[in-house]
Scaffold this active site. Structure first.
Site, mmCIF file in Angstrom:
data_model
loop_
_atom_site.group_PDB
_atom_site.id
_atom_site.type_symbol
_atom_site.label_atom_id
_atom_site.label_comp_id
_atom_site.label_asym_id
_atom_site.label_seq_id
_atom_site.Cartn_x
_atom_site.Cartn_y
_atom_site.Cartn_z
ATOM 1 N NE ARG A 1 40.127 61.655 24.630
ATOM 2 C CZ ARG A 1 39.740 62.149 25.678
ATOM 3 N NH1 ARG A 1 40.368 62.700 26.596
ATOM 4 N NH2 ARG A 1 38.154 61.965 26.109
ATOM 5 N N GLY A 2 44.917 61.984 26.453
ATOM 6 C CA GLY A 2 45.647 61.889 27.580
ATOM 7 C C GLY A 2 45.169 60.321 28.588
ATOM 8 C CG ASP B 1 42.839 56.274 24.977
ATOM 9 O OD1 ASP B 1 42.235 55.873 26.131
ATOM 10 O OD2 ASP B 1 42.485 56.533 23.849
ATOM 11 N NE ARG C 1 47.542 62.912 31.504
ATOM 12 C CZ ARG C 1 46.247 62.715 31.445
ATOM 13 N NH1 ARG C 1 45.937 61.630 32.375
ATOM 14 N NH2 ARG C 1 45.133 63.353 30.954
ATOM 15 N N GLY D 1 38.419 74.551 28.855
ATOM 16 C CA GLY D 1 37.532 75.230 28.029
ATOM 17 C C GLY D 1 37.460 74.032 26.725
ATOM 18 C CD GLU E 1 46.613 68.448 20.225
ATOM 19 O OE1 GLU E 1 46.725 69.275 21.156
ATOM 20 O OE2 GLU E 1 46.775 67.159 20.336
#
Length: 361
Positions: free
Chosen positions: A17-18, A20, A22, A50, A84
Site C-alpha cells: 500500500r503506497g 503506508d 512507498r 482505474g 492483487e
C-alpha cells in the site's frame, strides 16, 4: 557482487500500500533486493489508473517465483491491493505451492490481518457496500490464507528495527530463490559422465545406484530424463585411491551467452574420510583463462551433500568448452577414502550463492 544477466524475468513481485510504505520499507526492500541481484517488480499505486488491475501487473504476478506482500494498516482499504493479493494467492494455488508467498507485517498485528480486525474491519465494512459479498469473501479468504504463511513481523522478528527486517527478508528471498533458479537453469554432469582416474578399478572405486529418496531434491528435480538412470542415481565412492583425480567438461554453446556461471562438484564426505587436508581445484574457462584454488575438505560437514566450488566464468558462446577438475594427490602416502561423488553442476549466478549445507536444501 551482484550480476545482471540479460533477458531474465522478474523473480520477485512486491505488493504494498503506497501511502503506508512507498517511502520506507517497500523502497528499502526494492532497492536491497535489486542490489543483491534479485530482479524485483514494484507496482506504484500512485501511478494506477482505474479500478482494474492492468495486464502488465497480472503478467508480472504470474511470472514471478516469489511474492512479498507488505501488509500495513491501510492495505485492506485498497481494492487494488486486495485484487492483487487475490491474484497472488491464486497463482500460488495453481502452482501447487511452488510460487513462494512471504507476508511481511509492517506496523500491523498479524492477527488483525488474519481475522480482519482493526483498520481491516473498517475497510471491509466499506467494501461490503461497494463491491458486494462475493468479492469481499474472496478477499477475506486471501488475507487469511496469506497471513497464515511463514513470514516476518517488524516488531516480533526485528524488534522494530526496519533495517534488520529488510535484511532478513532479502536473505530469506535469496534462500528460497536459489533452488528455484537452479531447477530452471542448472546443468548437471552425473558421476558416470565425469572422468575419474581408475574409476573402473573395483578395488579403488565402488559404483552403486542409490534410491531417489536419498538423493537431494535439488539434484533429482532437475535431472535430464534418461531411461538409463533406472529407479535411482549412480554414485561413485572412493574406496582406496592414492591418486584422486576427477574431471569434467561441458560445451559452452549449450549455455546462455552473457550469463556468469559457477561450477561445483557435488559430494558427500563420510565420517571416516581420509585424505590430505586440502584438495586442488582447477577451472579452465572457454576463453582460455585458468583458475586454481584449494579447498579444505577435512573442514567440511559430514554425511550430507555439499557443493565444492571450482570457479566461475562468463559464457560467450565462442564454441569452446569449460573444463573442471579436482585433485588430491600431493601426498601419495595417504589412501583416500570416504568420499561419495554425485557429479558436477554448472549453475547461473544471479546473486552470490548460499552454500547448500548452510540452509539444509
Amino acid at each position: 557482487m551482484a550480476y545482471s544477466p540479460p533477458n531474465t524475468p522478474y523473480w520477485v513481485f512486491l505488493s504494498f500500500r503506497g501511502q503506508d510504505t512507498r517511502n520506507n520499507i517497500t523502497s528499502h526492500l526494492y532497492r536491497n533486493l535489486n542490489e543483491a541481484g534479485v530482479k524485483t517488480f514494484r507496482d506504484d499505486d500512485a501511478l494506477r489508473r482505474g479500478e482494474e488491475i492492468s495486464a502488465e501487473l497480472l503478467n508480472a504476478i504470474r511470472a514471478s517465483k516469489i511474492c512479498v506482500i507488505v501488509f500495513s494498516k491501510n492495505y485492506g482499504d485498497s481494492k487494488w491491493c486486495l485484487d492483487e493479493l487475490q491474484e497472488i494467492m491464486e497463482s500460488r494455488r495453481k502452482s501447487g505451492g511452488q510460487v513462494v508467498v512471504i507476508p511481511v507485517f509492517y506496523n500491523v498485528d498479524p492477527s488483525d490481518v488474519r481475522h480482519q480486525r482493526g483498520t481491516f474491519e473498517k475497510a471491509f465494512q466499506k467494501h461490503q457496500g461497494r463491491h458486494g459479498a462475493e468479492s469481499v469473501k474472496k478477499w477475506r479468504n486471501a488475507l487469511t490464507t496469506a497471513s497464515n504463511l511463514s513470514g516476518y513481523d517488524l516488531h516480533q522478528d526485528a524488534h522494530g528495527n526496519e533495517g534488520d527486517l529488510v535484511q532478513k527478508v532479502v536473505a530469506y528471498v535469496r534462500q528460497k530463490l536459489q533452488p528455484i533458479i537452479d531447477k530452471m537453469y542448472a546443468v548437471q554432469v552425473p558421476a558416470d559422465k565425469l572422468e575419474i582416474d581408475h574409476g573402473n578399478n573395483s578395488k579403488k572405486w565402488n559404483w552403486f545406484v542409490d534410491g531417489n529418496d536419498r538423493i537431494p531434491t535439488w539434484w533429482t528435480s532437475r535431472r535430464l530424463n534418461n531411461d538409463n538412470w533406472g529407479e535411482g542415481t549412480e554414485i561413485a565412492e572412493v574406496k582406496k585411491e592414492y591418486w584422486l583425480h576427477i574431471a569434467g567438461e561441458y560445451e559452452e554453446n549449450l549455455l546462455t551467452a552473457g550469463w556468469t556461471y559457477e561450477v561445483h562438484f557435488v559430494v558427500k564426505l563420510k565420517q571416516d574420510l581420509e585424505m590430505e587436508r586440502t584438495a586442488k581445484l582447477i577451472l579452465d574457462a572457454p576463453n582460455g583463462t585458468s583458475q586454481e584454488s584449494r579447498e579444505n575438505l577435512m573442514g567440511k560437514p559430514r554425511d550430507q551433500w555439499i557443493e565444492i566450488k571450482v570457479g566461475e566464468f562468463k559464457a560467450q558462446n565462442r564454441g569452446g568448452k569449460v573444463e573442471f577438475s579436482l585433485y588430491a594427490s600431493e601426498d601419495d602416502t595417504i589412501r583416500k577414502k570416504g568420499i561419495y561423488v554425485l557429479g558436477a553442476q554448472i549453475v547461473p549466478v544471479f546473486f552470490p550463492r548460499i552454500n547448500t549445507y548452510e540452509y539444509g536444501r
